[in-house]
Scaffold this motif. Structure first.
Motif, PDB file in Angstrom:
ATOM      1  N   TYR A 191       0.803  -1.218   0.000  1.00 17.68           N
ATOM      2  CA  TYR A 191       0.000   0.000   0.000  1.00 17.68           C
ATOM      3  C   TYR A 191       0.843   1.277   0.000  1.00 17.68           C
ATOM      4  N   ASP A 229      -8.427  -1.627  -7.573  1.00 16.26           N
ATOM      5  CA  ASP A 229      -9.243  -1.640  -6.363  1.00 16.26           C
ATOM      6  C   ASP A 229      -8.407  -1.391  -5.102  1.00 16.26           C
ATOM      7  N   PRO A 231      -6.863   0.766  -2.434  1.00 20.24           N
ATOM      8  CA  PRO A 231      -7.234   2.128  -2.040  1.00 20.24           C
ATOM      9  C   PRO A 231      -6.163   3.169  -2.349  1.00 20.24           C
ATOM     10  N   GLU A 232      -4.941   2.710  -2.523  1.00 18.47           N
ATOM     11  CA  GLU A 232      -3.842   3.615  -2.858  1.00 18.47           C
ATOM     12  C   GLU A 232      -3.475   3.555  -4.343  1.00 18.47           C
TER      13      GLU A 232
END
Length: 253
Positions: A191, A229, A231-232
């Protein structure tokens, strides 16, 4: 070794569904060079598919089909014991939908990249790999198969006359055998944009990727993936593009 000055960056996109929005496709499409468009079985729907392909076409981005298991609830990340016949039919259905929509907006579908559990299963499962290869050949023999760099499925596809694209992952951890660490394992998904960009540069420049327990393995790829997909996702892609630019590497299919 010849210095690399251009490299393909792809993202899994078009994974929203109805009223549910996934990812930041519009912004990510400004930065990548290839778009893997979900075909409705693990994510996406006809309207989302069309919008995503249109947006990619407007930016001159290479378009690929991103079919998966019939598993909306599990986002296509649960293993399914398909028969050869059933999986081949499901894949022909999905690839044909993406092929037709691409034609409708005036672009050519370039490749097929299976999604999630199917992607991981076909790496070494000859039955499911054959279903994938045969489905692509049935729809359009000019399409290429995008699959995990170093995986046997690439050799099987080439033996059947199918073009291939070896893929590596900027935002996933690797196991010593060259496969991806299971998502259930802590640290399997990256991430931190700096870590993602560093891994991407290592794959492109050194053809290597670091492992959990230390050391590294060789990864020779033609395209890099960032998951839409995640989030980052946008931050990850932006970090890769910036680090590539610093090192004289342009993003391009």
């Amino acid at each position: 070794m010849t210095a690399i000055t251009r490299f393909d960056l792809n993202a899994d996109l078009g994974e929203s569904f109805g009223a549910y929005s996934v990812g930041n496709d519009e912004e990510v499409l400004r930065l990548v060079s290839s778009a893997n468009v979900a075909c409705g079985f693990h994510a996406g729907d006809p309207s989302v598919m069309m919008r995503t392909i249109e947006a990619a076409a407007q930016r001159g981005i290479r378009v690929g089909a991103h079919p998966g298991y019939r598993d909306l609830a599990g986002f296509g990340r649960r293993a399914i014991a398909y028969s050869y016949e059933e999986l081949k039919a499901d894949l022909i259905y999905q690839i044909s939908a993406a092929w037709g929509m691409a034609q409708a907006v005036g672009v050519t579908l370039s490749y097929v990249k299976p999604h999630g559990a199917l992607y991981n299963t076909m790496v070494r499962d000859r039955v499911q790999a054959t279903a994938v290869i045969d489905a692509i050949l049935a729809v359009d023999p000019g399409l290429k198969l995008m699959a995990l760099a170093g995986a046997p499925v690439l050799e099987w596809a080439r033996a059947e006359g199918l073009g291939t694209i070896a893929e590596a992952f900027a935002d996933r951890a690797y196991l010593p055998d060259g496969t991806l660490a299971p998502r259930s394992q802590p640290g399997a998904v990256l991430y931190d944009p700096e870590a993602v960009a560093a891994q991407a540069l290592s794959i492109v420049r050194s053809q290597s990727v670091g492992l959990f327990a230390g050391g590294s393995i060789e990864v020779s790829a033609q395209s890099l993936c960032v998951h839409g997909d995640n989030p980052e996702a946008l931050a990850n892609v932006a970090a890769i593009v910036a680090l590539f630019a610093e090192n004289g590497i342009a993003v391009g299919a």
